[in-house]
Design an enzyme around this catalytic site. Structure first.
Site, mmCIF file in Angstrom:
data_model
loop_
_atom_site.group_PDB
_atom_site.id
_atom_site.type_symbol
_atom_site.label_atom_id
_atom_site.label_comp_id
_atom_site.label_asym_id
_atom_site.label_seq_id
_atom_site.Cartn_x
_atom_site.Cartn_y
_atom_site.Cartn_z
ATOM 1 N N GLU A 56 0.839 -1.200 0.000
ATOM 2 C CA GLU A 56 0.000 0.000 0.000
ATOM 3 C C GLU A 56 0.869 1.243 0.000
ATOM 4 O OE1 GLU A 56 -2.892 -0.105 3.146
ATOM 5 O OE2 GLU A 56 -3.865 -1.902 2.367
ATOM 6 N N HIS A 82 -8.314 1.285 1.551
ATOM 7 C CA HIS A 82 -8.154 1.128 3.005
ATOM 8 C C HIS A 82 -9.091 2.079 3.757
ATOM 9 C CE1 HIS A 82 -5.025 -0.504 6.042
ATOM 10 N NE2 HIS A 82 -6.197 -0.335 6.642
#
Length: 527
Positions: A262, A280
């Site tokens: 990420e 997220h």
């Protein structure tokens, strides 16, 4: 008491700073600093409140000379070097419950989005198409939801799914049968969950045991047409195998809020049919942001002002309500550990902490940590309750904890025993008036003493005239005696003398005392 200082280094709801101020904690909100800029200022602060942006590295911790606690407003602490914090003696806390409902609801939302193909249907409709026959969904009612992880968030998902009239099965090694009944779910092994589940949601941290728990092999075991949701942690699913399963049609749909890397900007999953992704967002609601900010401020304030430890990841929890009651026990535990540490030499393979009577009814984990901190202080001047258990483990010391509810000679008693080459040696102490620590037994000899300041420990033959000789020696060297504390095994046998003195005893005086008639051992002590 000096006002503690806290730095908020990431953007956080203003309520956090206000809570610190209301509780009497000085707070600075300084966000967006580079690692070098943070290193330059972190030494001023006792506490650090962060979100996900600040990286609390070993280098930052080395510069944080006064830091006692790091509080993460949220669940994930991937941005904190916990081993380095533990070695430094810094408590690391998170707020695992502030965004639980939000994350659970996001998982349910993604499950519905998969069941009804909502993102694709929305894109198609807004593109001017009207593909009503293309988007044939499935009902969730009557389907089996498989939970991998049935902790706080997983249990909330289970309750919502039961409300939707789903059947819920769960794989979680820590889920007790009683808790499963309470939740209204069925506890199963992983292979059975994979075989039976129509939907699978993951709610487990990323550990060595859970990494790639949905591996290529396990994904092949799932029911054909399964739909998978992950709002927990990236790395729980083999993403390449997931794409292959979607491409083959074995997996009917997948929705990921988290990715192995990420921010995920070029995942091979992007563009795959029946795949939904979000950046997220599990904790991204206004309510959750406020909740975690409030919780981290309250937890750090409790720790810095009252000694309460909540949601810590590297030290036993100790509520703000427990702390005042446990404080004298922890003082006793640390003194007993220090006494044993100063009076034993050589390798110690095992240390045992035995709580008896009233002490056994309390939270003994902080007492154990306090004993270890006292015991290891002779070996490290940076040891505290946080890093002591880790230092003990590094040194190969086995730590045993024993409770005995039945009272002995005392209403409450704490005993510390160590295994030495000469056998087991133990000391014991109690609390007078439930507050004042007292030593009551020293290596099998009954002796009552307060362990404080500078002291001398003397083992000698029980014979007339010795007290006069030691008193004369100390007086001639200008050392004032505070208290005498005597004990002996039997008349004429081995005796111990604990002297409190007003100043450190020079090595030369220790040497002279050891040469007095009948003296077997002399050691200076400091508490």
């Amino acid at each position: 008491m000096t006002q503690p200082k806290v730095l908020i280094s990431d953007k956080m709801d203003p309520k956090a700073a206000q809570i610190f101020r209301d509780r009497g904690v000085h707070v600075d909100e300084i966000t967006g600093k580079t690692p070098e800029e943070l290193k330059a200022i972190i030494g001023e602060y006792d506490g650090l409140a962060i979100r996900s942006s600040t990286k609390v590295t070993k280098q930052i911790l080395e510069a944080a000379t006064n830091l006692k606690v790091v509080g993460r407003a949220g669940i994930g602490v991937d941005n904190v070097d916990i081993p380095a914090a533990s070695a430094k003696g810094v408590v690391v806390m998170n707020t695992p419950f502030g965004n639980s409902i939000t994350t659970a609801e996001h998982a349910i939302a993604l499950m519905f989005a998969l069941a009804r193909q909502l993102p694709e249907a929305d894109a198609s409709t807004q593109a001017g198409k009207w593909e009503k026959n293309r988007f044939m969904g499935v009902e969730v009612t009557g389907k089996t939801l498989g939970l991998i992880g049935a902790g706080n968030i997983g249990s909330i998902v289970a309750s919502r799914a039961l409300g939707l009239r789903m059947k819920v099965v769960a794989f979680d090694p820590f889920l007790t049968p009683e808790r499963a009944v309470e939740l209204g779910i069925e506890k199963v092994e992983l292979d059975e969950l994979l075989r039976r589940a129509d939907f699978i949601t993951l709610h487990t941290p990323l550990t060595d045991q859970t990494r790639n728990i949905l591996s290529r092999e396990n994904l092949a075991k799932t029911k054909k047409g399964v739909r998978i949701v992950n709002c927990a942690r990236g790395g729980l699913i083999d993403e390449a195998a997931l794409k292959d399963g979607l491409d083959s049609g074995h997996i009917a749909g997948a929705a990921l809020d988290v990715f192995e890397t990420e921010p995920a900007k070029d995942s091979p999953l992007f563009g795959t049919p029946n795949f939904i992704s979000t950046p997220h967002l599990g904790a991204s609601t206004s309510e959750a942001q406020v909740n975690v900010a409030i919780q981290v401020a309250e937890q750090l304030s409790d720790f810095l002002l009252l000694g309460g430890i909540t949601n810590a990841l590297n030290v036993p929890s100790l509520s703000a309500e427990e702390a005042p009651r446990l404080k004298p026990y922890m003082a006793l535990a640390e003194k007993l550990g220090s006494l044993v540490g100063q009076l034993t030499t050589g390798t110690i393979p095992r240390i045992s902490i035995h709580a008896e009577g009233a002490a056994s009814e309390l939270n003994t984990k902080p007492m154990v940590a306090a004993v270890l901190a006292g015991f290891l202080r002779e070996q490290s001047d940076t040891v505290n309750m946080v890093n002591a258990p880790f230092l003990a483990k590094e040194r190969g010391i086995e730590v045993r904890e024993v409770r005995t509810e039945k009272e002995g000679d005392y209403h409450t008693l704490l005993r510390v025993s160590v295994k030495t080459s000469a056998g087991e040696r133990s000391v014991a102490g109690t609390l007078f008036s439930n507050a004042e620590p007292r030593l009551v037994e020293l290596f099998g000899i009954k002796v009552e003493a307060e362990l404080a300041g500078h002291m001398m420990y003397i083992v000698n033959e029980d014979a007339p005239g010795f007290i006069g000789r030691i008193g004369t020696l100390l007086g001639e060297n200008g050392i004032n005696i505070g208290t005498f504390n005597l004990g002996r095994r039997d008349a004429g046998g081995e005796a111990v003398l604990l002297l409190s003195v007003d100043s450190p005893v020079p090595a030369g005086v220790i040497d002279q005392a050891s040469k007095l008639p009948g003296v077997k051992l002399v050691r200076p002590l400091k508490f």
